[in-house]
Design a protein around this motif. Structure first.
Motif, mmCIF file in Angstrom:
data_model
loop_
_atom_site.group_PDB
_atom_site.id
_atom_site.type_symbol
_atom_site.label_atom_id
_atom_site.label_comp_id
_atom_site.label_asym_id
_atom_site.label_seq_id
_atom_site.Cartn_x
_atom_site.Cartn_y
_atom_site.Cartn_z
ATOM 1 N N ALA A 94 0.856 -1.027 0.159
ATOM 2 C CA ALA A 94 -0.140 0.330 0.437
ATOM 3 C C ALA A 94 0.680 0.784 0.014
ATOM 4 O O ALA A 94 0.737 2.342 -0.606
ATOM 5 C CB ALA A 94 -1.222 -0.104 0.942
ATOM 6 N N TYR A 95 2.079 0.845 0.698
ATOM 7 C CA TYR A 95 3.071 2.757 0.820
ATOM 8 C C TYR A 95 3.453 2.495 -0.714
ATOM 9 O O TYR A 95 3.377 3.565 -1.032
ATOM 10 C CB TYR A 95 4.139 2.178 1.940
ATOM 11 N N GLN A 96 3.561 1.235 -0.801
ATOM 12 C CA GLN A 96 4.708 1.609 -2.496
ATOM 13 C C GLN A 96 3.545 2.193 -3.491
ATOM 14 O O GLN A 96 4.042 2.866 -4.639
ATOM 15 C CB GLN A 96 5.291 0.605 -3.431
ATOM 16 N N ARG A 97 2.178 1.429 -3.435
ATOM 17 C CA ARG A 97 1.383 2.345 -3.934
ATOM 18 C C ARG A 97 1.164 3.852 -4.015
ATOM 19 O O ARG A 97 0.841 4.853 -5.740
ATOM 20 C CB ARG A 97 -0.048 1.343 -4.364
ATOM 21 N N GLN A 98 1.355 4.586 -2.896
ATOM 22 C CA GLN A 98 0.913 5.186 -2.471
ATOM 23 C C GLN A 98 1.762 6.320 -3.062
ATOM 24 O O GLN A 98 1.380 7.620 -3.881
ATOM 25 C CB GLN A 98 0.714 5.964 -0.808
ATOM 26 N N GLN A 99 3.210 5.245 -2.893
ATOM 27 C CA GLN A 99 4.468 6.164 -3.601
ATOM 28 C C GLN A 99 3.930 6.708 -5.585
ATOM 29 O O GLN A 99 4.751 7.839 -5.458
ATOM 30 C CB GLN A 99 5.796 5.646 -3.476
ATOM 31 N N ARG A 130 1.427 6.983 -7.046
ATOM 32 C CA ARG A 130 0.306 7.479 -7.000
ATOM 33 C C ARG A 130 0.415 9.307 -6.993
ATOM 34 O O ARG A 130 0.643 10.341 -7.995
ATOM 35 C CB ARG A 130 -0.875 7.359 -6.097
ATOM 36 N N GLU A 131 1.572 9.430 -6.140
ATOM 37 C CA GLU A 131 2.169 10.900 -5.907
ATOM 38 C C GLU A 131 3.342 11.192 -7.177
ATOM 39 O O GLU A 131 3.604 12.243 -7.965
ATOM 40 C CB GLU A 131 2.990 10.243 -3.840
ATOM 41 N N GLU A 189 3.550 9.420 -9.603
ATOM 42 C CA GLU A 189 2.878 10.041 -11.163
ATOM 43 C C GLU A 189 2.953 11.473 -11.794
ATOM 44 O O GLU A 189 2.911 12.310 -12.743
ATOM 45 C CB GLU A 189 1.603 9.535 -11.409
#
Length: 714
Positions: free
Chosen positions: A166-171, A173-174, A176
């Motif tokens: 989840a942390y990597q996905r948030q990173q 998304r930020e 992008e």
């Protein structure tokens, strides 16, 4: 027990375990489930379906492999050559060999379930995939649920992995938007690089032409050097021949001199022999008498010479005296003539002094009379103020009033008022609000009266200039490179400058009224058209870029000439002709006359070109830049006329008809410009979904759009 360590007995495998589905859960029926034996005692467990109801998992079957199979649990692999003669690594299962030592049943079920899910999701290949991850996640959850003892530890491990995912996905998304911003900045940089290349393209062409000319000059100098070397060689040969002739002549002269000396010696010998014979014949007494007589004559001559020097040492020759006397007579005649001219000039000077005294006296009398009339008469009106209120502006007013008296100017003004050409600058005390509907621009959305400030032309021009400046800075700061509409930006500008909503509406209505009253002015009319959407804003920016690039071009020519800050008229005219491609001789003459009219010294040969690009506080420029803008507008009108000629009698005009006409008029136009022109004319991002327009409307919108020829004229 010999080594002193406690031996923990292993749990025997569960007996009688069956496959239960948690969805078939029922009530607790007692300890009639699987049993295990420990220390000689048999222990029973409840059925698995009663332990964790409503969970889609299966209870674990704790089968153990035999001890001798621990080293052979992994199937062996081998290399196999395929039909295309390539080596492939396959295992025993792929080769169809049976597994002699069976796996635990629960492990085999999990592996079969995983393979089935991967085939169903079509993600058999081992590569990063969300679907593969989901299938393995479900298998892992089954494994966690079945192994109750290790469930907390396995769940904690799973939670750590999920939290990190989840942390990597948030990173991601930020990052992008940063990626998109990087792409946008890269495109802007590419556009800037392309614009710089376009600006330097003409300079590169000039430098290439100059380089070509220099190569030609070098070739000419080489040919000239070869000719000079040939001439030098020829002259060297001639010099060698002359030197040879000189040496021959010198040798001949030496031989002749030697012969002459021999003859002289022979003659002297002969004379000496003759003299000896004569001396032998002369009488010594006669020689003494002759010598004495010669000495007396010499003394007499010396005495007479001394007397002549003493008596006539200060006397000049008669020839010099006569020359000086003649020159003296001529000078006396010239002095008499000059004295007569002087007397005449003195009389004229005295007469002029008398006239001057009379003129000074009359001047004083006229000045006194003028002051008396000024105090008693009405001031002369400033007729130039009426230019702002007449259709056509200052240019038309000058044409109407040139060479006319005040009475005639009054008649002209009355005639203009009678014909309705005079603009009313007064108006009502309040404007009527246009409402708050969606069709009303935001800066005019108001119900009720709005105070009329009667905004003058100068104040309107200053406000418009500041709006253009702020909008340029606002558009430059945008990352997407898309300009805001002037109507939308105007509300933002008024809000930022005045703050109060009442002041925003009041200034918006007054500026709107000033644009309607002074629409005949070029700058105000341009702003009014852009504000209402009738004129494309890119026309204004392209004219600014045209003027800026023209100034850079002239500055480059000036730097090549020594950076003196000025250009002679020939270089200035040639610079205009080189940059303004396609300009005719008459337009060039008009631009030159406009530039000369802005010069302080009309007769000067040099033009301070940088002064031609200056503007006043209202944003107005001189006649030269007005001529440049006029030429740009005429070129756009000519281009639109060619498109109109290609349309012929077609009306109404569809999208395909307009595209065909534009391509026929400008064969080198690209698709980007074509789509831009079509969208502007039909006022839609999807022009094919709009209705055809009348030809007059199409031509009018093209004339007010930023259209220009892309390539050469066919």
């Amino acid at each position: 027990m010999a080594d002193g360590r406690l031996v923990v007995a292993r749990l025997p495998p569960l007996q009688g375990a069956k496959n239960f589905s948690p969805r078939n859960a029922g009530k607790f029926e007692g300890l009639n489930g699987p049993t295990y034996k420990l220390g000689g005692n048999v222990h029973a467990l409840p059925p698995p379906k009663t332990l964790r109801p409503y969970v889609d998992t299966k209870t674990g079957e704790l089968d153990a492999w035999p001890a001798h199979a621990s080293g052979h649990s992994v199937p062996s692999s081998s290399l196999v050559m395929t039909k295309d003669k390539s080596l492939v690594l396959v295992n025993d299962e792929q080769m169809g060999k049976p597994n002699m030592i069976p796996k635990p049943r629960f492990l085999d079920q999990l592996e079969n379930y995983l393979k089935k899910e991967l085939r169903a999701l079509d993600v058999v290949e081992v590569e990063p995939s969300e679907l593969r991850l989901q299938a393995h996640r479900e298998v892992f959850e089954y494994l966690i649920e079945d192994f109750k003892t290790y469930k907390p530890l396995l769940s904690a491990i799973k939670n750590e992995y999920e939290m990190m995912f989840a942390y990597q996905r948030q990173q991601i998304r930020e990052l992008e938007p940063l990626k998109q911003m990087l792409v946008t900045v890269s495109e802007q940089c590419d556009q800037k690089v392309m614009s710089i290349r376009d600006e330097e393209k003409q300079e590169m062409i000039d430098l290439k032409q100059e380089n070509k000319n220099l190569y030609k000059r070098i070739e000419d100098l080489k040919n000239e050097s070869k000719d000079l070397q040939t001439q030098v060689g020829k002259l060297q040969d001639d010099l060698a021949n002359q030197y040879k002739l000189y040496r021959d002549e010198r040798d001949a002269r030496k031989l002749l001199q030697s012969d002459i000396n021999d003859l002289r010696y022979q003659q002297e010998d002969y004379q000496m022999s003759q003299k000896k014979e004569d001396e032998e014949e002369d009488d010594p007494v006669m020689l003494k008498i002759a010598l004495k007589r010669a000495r007396e004559d010499e003394r007499g001559a010396t005495q007479r010479l001394n007397e002549m020097i003493a008596n006539y040492g200060d006397v000049i020759p008669r020839r010099d005296f006569e020359g000086l006397e003649k020159k003296h007579i001529e000078l006396e005649k010239e002095v008499d003539v000059i004295r007569g001219d002087f007397d005449k000039l003195k009389l004229e000077h005295d007469a002029l002094l008398d006239v001057h005294k009379q003129v000074v006296k009359q001047r004083d009398e006229f000045y006194t009379e003028c002051e008396t009339l000024r105090r008693s008469s009405t001031p002369r009106p400033d007729w130039d103020k009426a230019a702002d209120n007449v259709r056509g502006g200052v240019t038309r007013w000058k044409e109407l009033t040139e060479g006319k008296t005040s009475n005639e100017i009054v008649d002209v003004l009355l005639t203009e008022m009678a014909s309705g050409e005079v603009v009313d600058t007064g108006g009502a005390e309040y404007f009527d609000g246009q409402g708050t509907g969606p069709e009303v621009p935001k800066y005019l959305q108001h119900d009720g009266p709005v105070r009329n400030r009667r905004l003058g032309k100068r104040d309107a021009s200053l406000l418009i200039k500041d709006i253009w400046r702020e909008k340029g800075a606002n558009d430059a700061a945008k990352a997407d490179g898309i300009r805001d509409k002037m109507a939308d930006f105007l509300y933002t500008y008024l809000q930022r400058r005045f703050g109060l909503e009442q002041m925003i509406i009041e200034w918006g209505y007054n500026l709107h009224d000033a644009c309607q009253r002074y629409t005949h002015d070029e700058h105000v009319g341009m702003f009014s058209g852009v504000l209402t959407g009738e004129i494309e804003e890119d026309i204004y920016h392209n004219q600014l870029q045209l003027i800026q690039r023209l100034m850079n071009h002239l500055t480059t020519i000036d730097m090549d000439k020594g950076n003196q800050g000025k250009l002679n008229k020939a270089d200035f005219r040639q610079g205009l002709a080189d940059y303004l491609v396609g300009v005719d001789a008459d337009t060039l003459n008009s631009m030159m006359r406009a530039a000369e009219s802005e010069m302080d010294d009309k007769e000067a040969e040099d033009i301070e070109y940088k002064n031609l690009f200056m503007e006043d506080d209202e944003g107005r420029t001189g006649p030269f830049l007005d001529e440049v803008r006029k030429w740009d507008n005429e070129e756009r009108i000519k281009y639109v006329d060619e498109i109109k000629a290609q349309l012929g009698d077609t009306s109404p005009v569809a999208v395909d008809d307009l595209k065909r006409a534009i391509i026929q008029a400008d064969i080198e136009i690209d698709n980007v410009k074509m789509d831009k022109y079509i969208q502007w004319v039909f006022r839609s991002d999807k022009p094919y979904e709009t209705e055809p327009l009348e030809q007059s409307s199409v031509i009018e919108r093209l004339q007010k759009g930023n259209v220009a020829r892309s390539g050469r004229k066919v």
